[in-house]
Design an enzyme around this catalytic site. Sequence first.
Site, short mmCIF file in Angstrom:
data_model
loop_
_atom_site.label_atom_id
_atom_site.label_comp_id
_atom_site.label_asym_id
_atom_site.label_seq_id
_atom_site.Cartn_x
_atom_site.Cartn_y
_atom_site.Cartn_z
N GLU A 229 -6.07 15.54 5.50
CA GLU A 229 -6.19 14.07 5.42
C GLU A 229 -7.57 13.77 4.88
O GLU A 229 -8.56 14.30 5.38
CB GLU A 229 -6.00 13.44 6.80
CG GLU A 229 -6.19 11.93 6.81
CD GLU A 229 -5.35 11.21 5.76
OE1 GLU A 229 -4.12 11.31 5.81
OE2 GLU A 229 -5.94 10.55 4.86
N HIS B 140 1.10 12.99 0.62
CA HIS B 140 1.28 11.66 1.21
C HIS B 140 0.28 10.67 0.61
O HIS B 140 -0.79 11.06 0.19
CB HIS B 140 1.15 11.73 2.73
CG HIS B 140 2.44 12.20 3.35
ND1 HIS B 140 3.05 11.55 4.40
CD2 HIS B 140 3.24 13.23 3.03
CE1 HIS B 140 4.17 12.17 4.70
NE2 HIS B 140 4.31 13.20 3.90
N GLU B 141 0.70 9.39 0.61
CA GLU B 141 -0.04 8.35 -0.10
C GLU B 141 -0.27 8.79 -1.55
O GLU B 141 -1.41 8.86 -2.05
CB GLU B 141 -1.38 8.01 0.59
CG GLU B 141 -1.21 7.41 1.97
CD GLU B 141 -0.98 8.47 3.06
OE1 GLU B 141 -1.57 9.56 2.95
OE2 GLU B 141 -0.22 8.23 4.01
N GLU C 217 7.77 6.91 10.10
CA GLU C 217 6.62 6.54 10.93
C GLU C 217 6.62 5.05 11.29
O GLU C 217 6.12 4.66 12.34
CB GLU C 217 5.31 6.93 10.24
CG GLU C 217 5.09 6.23 8.91
CD GLU C 217 3.85 6.73 8.17
OE1 GLU C 217 3.16 7.63 8.68
OE2 GLU C 217 3.58 6.21 7.07
N GLU D 260 5.36 11.42 -0.21
CA GLU D 260 5.69 10.24 0.57
C GLU D 260 5.92 9.10 -0.43
O GLU D 260 6.88 9.15 -1.18
CB GLU D 260 4.59 9.95 1.59
CG GLU D 260 5.01 8.96 2.64
CD GLU D 260 3.89 8.62 3.61
OE1 GLU D 260 4.20 8.31 4.76
OE2 GLU D 260 2.71 8.63 3.22
N HIS E 177 -2.87 20.75 6.89
CA HIS E 177 -2.90 19.32 6.63
C HIS E 177 -4.30 18.95 6.18
O HIS E 177 -5.28 19.38 6.77
CB HIS E 177 -2.53 18.54 7.91
CG HIS E 177 -2.53 17.05 7.71
ND1 HIS E 177 -3.17 16.19 8.57
CD2 HIS E 177 -1.98 16.29 6.75
CE1 HIS E 177 -3.00 14.94 8.14
NE2 HIS E 177 -2.29 14.98 7.04
N GLU F 204 0.82 -1.20 0.00
CA GLU F 204 0.00 0.00 0.00
C GLU F 204 0.86 1.25 0.00
O GLU F 204 1.82 1.34 0.76
CB GLU F 204 -0.93 -0.01 1.22
CG GLU F 204 -2.03 -1.03 1.04
CD GLU F 204 -3.32 -0.61 1.73
OE1 GLU F 204 -4.35 -0.52 1.03
OE2 GLU F 204 -3.29 -0.38 2.95
CA CA Z 1 2.17 6.97 5.22
#
Ligand code: CA
Length: 659
Positions: free
Chosen positions: A373, A441-442, A466, A460, A371, A167
């Site tokens: 998300e 990210h992702e 992490e 990322e 941020h 992933e």
């Molecule tokens: Ca991540």
Amino acid sequence: MRRFITLIMTCLVVAGASATRITSPSGRLVCELWLDKGVPTYSLSYDGRTVVAPSTLGLQLADGTLGTGMKQLSATPVTSDNTWHQLWGEDDMVRDHYNGLTLSLMERGGKHRRLNIVARVYDDGLGLRYEIPAQKGLDTFIINDELTQVRLAHDAPAWSIPSNHTEYFEGIFERAPLSQKDTVCTPLTIEFDENTFVALHEANLTDYASLNYTPRRCSDGTVTLLSALTPWHDGTKVYCQGRTVTPWRTIVVCPTAGDLLLSRMMLNLNEPCAIDDTSWIEPGRYLGIWWCIHKKKNTWEMGPTHGATTDNVKRYIDFAARHGFAGVLAEGWNPGWGEGETVTYLRAYSDFDIDEVCRYARERGVRFIGHMESWGRAQLIESEMDSAFAWYNRLGINTVKTGYVGHLLDGKELAKSQYGIRHYRRVIETAARHHIMIDNHEPAMPTGLQRTWPNLMTQEGVRGQEYNAWSVDGGNPPSHTVTLPFTRGLAGPTDFTPAIFNQGEEVVPGTHPHSTIAKQLAEFVVLYSPLQMAADAIENYEGHPALSFIESCPTTWSKTVVPHAKIGEYITVARKQRDGDGWWIGSMTDANARTLSLPLDFLDSGRRYVAWIYCDGADADYESNPYSLSTNRIEVDANTVLTLRLARSGGAAIRILPQ
Ligand code: CA
């Protein structure tokens, strides 16, 4: 400047057809292109040795293969030599020097469809792409598969992550013979032989599906890599309209592993900067209310230990201002993290006074970093991003970290499918209009788009720091960060988030960074990112002797050299700052201690310098004594040869300034 000249076309007899030979500017790399019984075919040799044996090209359209029964209409050569300035990056000036060719083909019979193969041969690699010219009968069409082959002349050790079951590209790059691998993502790095390193990837992934390769061992000892595009949920690979150009399929070929890091071919194969005024784009280092959350001391959601409170973020802003950090990220500043909360980017949690925080930051020359998300809800981001970016811009926020945790985008599509690629591009372009830099990210795997959209700062798509907080397998192994520069790093800036100084307070027993402090410091230089988070909590940096290295280390460079490089074992990278003559060096090793000899021959000769060396203490060891750090200051010049004694999973970080 682009000069068109007539290349000397060498005609060879290959399988009864005439081949067109394209030679790289130095002559070391030679690509041949021809029709083999009507099928476009190419090969690639390096210093006279075959690297890519004859390999076929083509596209599987929904209504039949495009790339069989072809005849050649024309072969148009091109040569180009220009140098361009990188707004930020590992080098200041990039030379774009190649010989190229466009092979125009048409089907002999049937629908007489046309297909162009475009090739560019650089001294460090080959770029190939398909162009389907606008033509009758192909107004809208579907690509069900790409038929690109890369037939390596022999099997060889290779590093990659599997395409399936990994992933967000957050995997460990495994070394194995190419032929034994299942379908892999790119970058795919191959130790072809002692003096030849090969890296396969793509450049300028625009409105198309991400590339993967499936290796097949052939009876003649070659290994054929078959392209495997990432599908939409219904199995379709790419929806096309009118004239279509695919991303470049890139094959970097270098004499050493270190040279792979210096290839700028991927950037050269992207379009020039599309943003007129780039004055608002600022590389820099930031802090984050982040590690404390991963270590479960704080929470994302509002509550008694909420991380992103007004007071806590102000505390980080104070520290940032004192130590020269450009920004402070706080995850969990907006609703959406608690059970049953509706996600929005247009409102802050009630214990986070965003107006006050941004005012406080502005007065101290620091930026709050937003941020977003989304938990994979790309459509949610698209519905709010225009208003959110406009609001952030008014608050003085110039950077947003986007996130897509969740198996699929919008519950349906893979992030690296054409659906995801289209989404990420809309975010980058919208952010640019609002003068917002993006840390994604992702993401999909980067392909050099930062040349065109230099507000796409970093991404990322890596198994980052992490994992040293909560991964049940104990965290990243010592070889991880000495493999990444040769693999994921080749795709572009990596938001790995270096520098955890406090390895205690484990939330999963045994899980912590498996490296010494000196190695953590070296990550700032070795793992390139123009936006770079010093990841630890400020309490762990306060008063630490290594903090001065972090404070001083730039995030954009005028020149990069790689004195030591052994994939998965050790690496040394030296980079020269943009606005001065200082150099920063990072050196790292795997679980083996080793002594490296480092000639400082990249310094200006005849000039005196001072070097500040942060290295493993004599008793340092990543398992028994990771905190042992030795610092010293010595005078050096271009004739100096430093001896770097690296502990097990240790490193060295060095700053060298002219006297
Ligand atoms: Ca991540």
